[in-house]
Design an enzyme around this catalytic site. Structure first.
Site, PDB file in Angstrom:
ATOM      1  CB  CYS A  45      35.951  47.763  45.846  1.00 51.92           C
ATOM      2  SG  CYS A  45      37.110  47.488  44.493  1.00 51.92           S
ATOM      3  CB  CYS A  74      40.855  52.257  43.887  1.00 58.09           C
ATOM      4  SG  CYS A  74      41.986  51.604  45.103  1.00 58.09           S
ATOM      5  CB  CYS A 118      44.286  48.130  45.455  1.00 53.50           C
ATOM      6  SG  CYS A 118      43.080  48.438  46.744  1.00 53.50           S
TER       7      CYS A 118
HETATM    8 FE1  FES Z   1      39.103  47.946  45.412  1.00 51.36          FE
HETATM    9 FE2  FES Z   1      41.211  49.543  45.614  1.00 51.36          FE
HETATM   10  S1  FES Z   1      39.483  49.463  46.939  1.00 51.36           S
HETATM   11  S2  FES Z   1      40.693  48.295  43.972  1.00 51.36           S
END
Ligand code: FES
Length: 172
Positions: A45, A74, A118
């Protein structure tokens, strides 16, 4: 962006709790004179999270005096890091290391599967700060050399790491 999409998949209740934590995030920013720093990244991500920890001596025991973090976008990671940096205050490094990502996420409650990483990023940053040797990536976790782990934009936006600061990429 991915995070926005991710939030849409969450139930309203969790979204609300994340928004609440985001409304007044605790312990954001660099901690001057930190004793330990840990930086982790998720190559999927593109999120990166850095945590600073300062210790103090309490009744002959080394405990965490303060912890702060910096995150790059995020919302879930920011919300978890905010809670986690509060939670570990006054704990010994060993006590803090025994906390799992679900403990760190605390009152946010169970995260949906796509958001669990996350919280794991927060756990990883904490481990990297408190126990750098154990947080070393396994050789298989290294991103493929032909594939850049992060977009240049994110990398550029991330404040230049200090000499000797290593970024650990967690297992996807
Ligand atoms: Fe990857 Fe939150 S979407 S750390």
């Amino acid at each position: 962006m991915g995070e926005q999409m991710g939030l849409n998949f969450m139930n309203d209740d969790l979204q609300k709790r994340i928004r609440q934590a985001m409304a007044n995030p605790q312990n954001m920013g660099e901690l001057a004179n930190a004793d330990a720093v840990g930086t982790v990244g998720n190559s999927d991500c593109g999120e990166m999270l850095r945590m600073w920890v300062k210790f103090k001596n309490e009744n002959g025991k080394k405990v965490i005096d303060r912890a702060t973090f910096q995150s790059f976008g995020c919302e879930t990671a920011i919300a978890v890091a905010s809670l986690a940096t509060e939670l570990i205050r006054g704990k010994t490094p060993e006590e803090a290391l025994s906390l799992k990502s679900e403990d760190l996420a605390g009152e946010l409650g169970p995260l949906p599967p796509m958001k669990i990483h996350c919280a794991q990023l927060v756990e990883g940053a904490l481990r990297s700060a408190l126990d750098p040797a154990a947080a070393e990536p396994k050789p298989t976790a290294a991103p493929a050399p032909t594939q850049p782990a992060l977009s240049p934009t994110l990398q550029d936006s991330f404040s230049k790491p200090k000499e000797g600061v290593k970024i650990v990429f967690l297992d996807p």
